[in-house]
Design an enzyme around this catalytic site. Sequence first.
Site, mmCIF file in Angstrom:
data_model
loop_
_atom_site.group_PDB
_atom_site.id
_atom_site.type_symbol
_atom_site.label_atom_id
_atom_site.label_comp_id
_atom_site.label_asym_id
_atom_site.label_seq_id
_atom_site.Cartn_x
_atom_site.Cartn_y
_atom_site.Cartn_z
ATOM 1 N N ARG A 37 16.985 42.240 -2.471
ATOM 2 C CA ARG A 37 16.801 42.553 -1.134
ATOM 3 C C ARG A 37 16.235 41.494 -0.165
ATOM 4 O O ARG A 37 16.627 41.490 1.058
ATOM 5 C CB ARG A 37 16.075 43.642 -0.990
ATOM 6 C CG ARG A 37 17.108 45.219 -1.321
ATOM 7 C CD ARG A 37 16.040 46.266 -1.658
ATOM 8 N NE ARG A 37 15.227 45.913 -2.846
ATOM 9 C CZ ARG A 37 14.125 46.637 -3.309
ATOM 10 N NH1 ARG A 37 14.104 47.918 -2.791
ATOM 11 N NH2 ARG A 37 13.545 46.009 -4.433
ATOM 12 N N ARG A 46 25.141 44.887 0.828
ATOM 13 C CA ARG A 46 24.470 46.226 0.442
ATOM 14 C C ARG A 46 24.408 47.425 1.409
ATOM 15 O O ARG A 46 24.485 48.543 1.155
ATOM 16 C CB ARG A 46 23.069 46.137 -0.019
ATOM 17 C CG ARG A 46 22.127 47.128 -0.465
ATOM 18 C CD ARG A 46 22.310 47.651 -1.872
ATOM 19 N NE ARG A 46 21.477 48.753 -2.243
ATOM 20 C CZ ARG A 46 21.613 49.939 -1.603
ATOM 21 N NH1 ARG A 46 22.515 50.218 -0.836
ATOM 22 N NH2 ARG A 46 20.530 50.599 -1.893
HETATM 23 O O1 CP3 Z 1 16.704 39.452 -11.647
HETATM 24 C C1 CP3 Z 1 18.084 39.682 -11.038
HETATM 25 O O2 CP3 Z 1 18.325 39.241 -9.778
HETATM 26 C C2 CP3 Z 1 19.178 40.309 -11.626
HETATM 27 C C3 CP3 Z 1 19.370 41.643 -11.270
HETATM 28 C C4 CP3 Z 1 18.208 42.894 -11.706
HETATM 29 C C5 CP3 Z 1 18.014 44.128 -11.150
HETATM 30 N N1 CP3 Z 1 16.987 44.893 -11.986
HETATM 31 C C6 CP3 Z 1 18.775 44.275 -9.746
HETATM 32 C C7 CP3 Z 1 18.121 45.465 -9.079
HETATM 33 C C8 CP3 Z 1 17.410 42.756 -13.122
HETATM 34 C C9 CP3 Z 1 17.197 41.672 -13.901
HETATM 35 C C10 CP3 Z 1 16.604 43.983 -12.847
HETATM 36 C C11 CP3 Z 1 15.877 44.227 -13.822
HETATM 37 C C12 CP3 Z 1 14.974 45.474 -13.865
HETATM 38 N N2 CP3 Z 1 15.552 46.935 -13.196
HETATM 39 C C13 CP3 Z 1 13.808 45.968 -14.273
HETATM 40 C C14 CP3 Z 1 12.932 44.811 -15.080
HETATM 41 C C15 CP3 Z 1 12.448 43.914 -14.502
HETATM 42 C C16 CP3 Z 1 11.230 44.321 -13.565
HETATM 43 O O3 CP3 Z 1 11.202 44.067 -12.221
HETATM 44 O O4 CP3 Z 1 10.347 44.841 -14.226
HETATM 45 C C17 CP3 Z 1 13.354 47.259 -14.022
HETATM 46 C C18 CP3 Z 1 11.826 47.799 -14.191
HETATM 47 C C19 CP3 Z 1 14.439 47.722 -13.365
HETATM 48 C C20 CP3 Z 1 14.516 49.185 -12.702
HETATM 49 C C21 CP3 Z 1 14.736 49.289 -11.206
HETATM 50 N N3 CP3 Z 1 15.851 48.908 -10.750
HETATM 51 C C22 CP3 Z 1 13.764 49.675 -10.251
HETATM 52 C C23 CP3 Z 1 12.349 49.894 -10.746
HETATM 53 C C24 CP3 Z 1 14.516 49.541 -9.105
HETATM 54 C C25 CP3 Z 1 13.904 50.077 -7.803
HETATM 55 C C26 CP3 Z 1 12.778 49.228 -7.165
HETATM 56 C C27 CP3 Z 1 13.098 47.857 -7.041
HETATM 57 O O5 CP3 Z 1 12.339 46.972 -7.465
HETATM 58 O O6 CP3 Z 1 14.242 47.274 -6.627
HETATM 59 C C28 CP3 Z 1 15.721 49.093 -9.243
HETATM 60 C C29 CP3 Z 1 16.829 48.781 -8.225
HETATM 61 C C30 CP3 Z 1 17.246 47.322 -8.426
HETATM 62 N N4 CP3 Z 1 17.634 46.606 -9.420
HETATM 63 C C31 CP3 Z 1 17.631 46.531 -7.268
HETATM 64 C C32 CP3 Z 1 18.241 45.316 -7.539
HETATM 65 C C33 CP3 Z 1 18.614 44.326 -6.721
HETATM 66 C C34 CP3 Z 1 17.243 47.087 -5.597
HETATM 67 C C35 CP3 Z 1 18.496 47.870 -5.569
HETATM 68 C C36 CP3 Z 1 18.884 48.000 -3.767
HETATM 69 O O7 CP3 Z 1 19.508 47.240 -3.455
HETATM 70 O O8 CP3 Z 1 18.429 49.120 -3.125
#
Ligand code: CP3
Length: 351
Positions: A37, A46
């Site tokens: 984001r 998005r």
């Molecule tokens: O690293 C990268 O750019 C690759 C893509 C990636 C995403 N999530 C995209 C995403 C990766 C490697 C992850 C890993 C992930 N997802 C983790 C482990 C890493 C960490 O931060 O500890 C975890 C715990 C998640 C679970 C998750 N997914 C959460 C808690 C959330 C919402 C809050 C947040 O941090 O965005 C997501 C959604 C998410 N995953 C988004 C993205 C780009 C945002 C979605 C949006 O556009 O609204």
Amino acid sequence: MNVPPGTAARGNQSFLAACRRERTPYTPVWLMRQAGRYMEEYRRLRAKFSFLDLCKRPDLAAEITVMPVERLGVDAAILFADILLLLEPMGVGLEYSKDDGPQIRNPVRSGADVRRLREFDPEKELSFVYEVVRKSRSALNGKVPLIGFSGAPFTLASYLIEGGTSRNFIHTKRLMHSDSSVWHDLMARLALAVGQYLNAQIAAGAQAVQLFDSWVGCLSPDDYREYVLPHSRSVIGGIQKGVPVIHFSTGTSGLLKEIRAAGGDVIGLDWRVDLDKGWESVGYDAGVQGNLDPAALFASPAEIRRRVGEILHRAGGRPGHIFNLGHGVLPDTPVEHVIAMVEAVHELSAR
Ligand code: CP3
């Protein structure tokens, strides 16, 4: 920066070389959550699609995977996906809500809930992820390597059990402490699925994989050893030989030896530990990845550069350091500051 002869033709191999603890012309750098984001290009896409739709559209997901390589100049790409995608085929109801982040509609709280989880074949049901891997490799065209990833069994279990992100992990720990056979059954199922999922990403073209155990730092060392280590070890031990594994966690300064014992060629360090002390705990027979505080990217480029220099100094030019943040890029991070960080790493580490 001078790129040695031959490097350009093979593409930028510095990340994979550092995973093998070989000398590199400079310290390679990439960022967890580098596609997201804080980038205007991502927000534009998005606005038209939900997050899950983006993940399931391989053309768009591959475009997002490549975005930060072009915009930031990082030395590796990470597959655009999410750790929770693996839970969807278990039939628990995965949703991403605007305000509360990810939600599991039917969380798992008992043995009966675990037995109700749908058995599935990750190779068949997550084929859209492998298509993103193939399309990203082809779009990257050898420029930088592609990292695949999965959540680790503990962090996935915590989402399944809590139903979302948690502060105290009460439900997770209650299950672990009150019914260890159900706990181990759940963890073994997750470990099996994670291993198959990662190997399928590798078969599709992922050149390294990262296991995200983001929330395991909530555990005591005893609980980690008994309830988590054997399962993470079984995942890592089953990964296709020769493919580097990065084992990432946060809040684990007191658990680094155990994390290393579970496996991984490269161990992720967050910013709560000095990189030199963290590396000493991990042991010099493994690489380390990290460890700038993601919030430091809100400081001025001059201050960011100073902090990058400090971390590089602690790494001491030892082969096997991959520069990264200690956790993912935060929303609202100024993209110019991220670019300044990447440049500072390349310039200050050039050798
Ligand atoms: O690293 C990268 O750019 C690759 C893509 C990636 C995403 N999530 C995209 C995403 C990766 C490697 C992850 C890993 C992930 N997802 C983790 C482990 C890493 C960490 O931060 O500890 C975890 C715990 C998640 C679970 C998750 N997914 C959460 C808690 C959330 C919402 C809050 C947040 O941090 O965005 C997501 C959604 C998410 N995953 C988004 C993205 C780009 C945002 C979605 C949006 O556009 O609204």
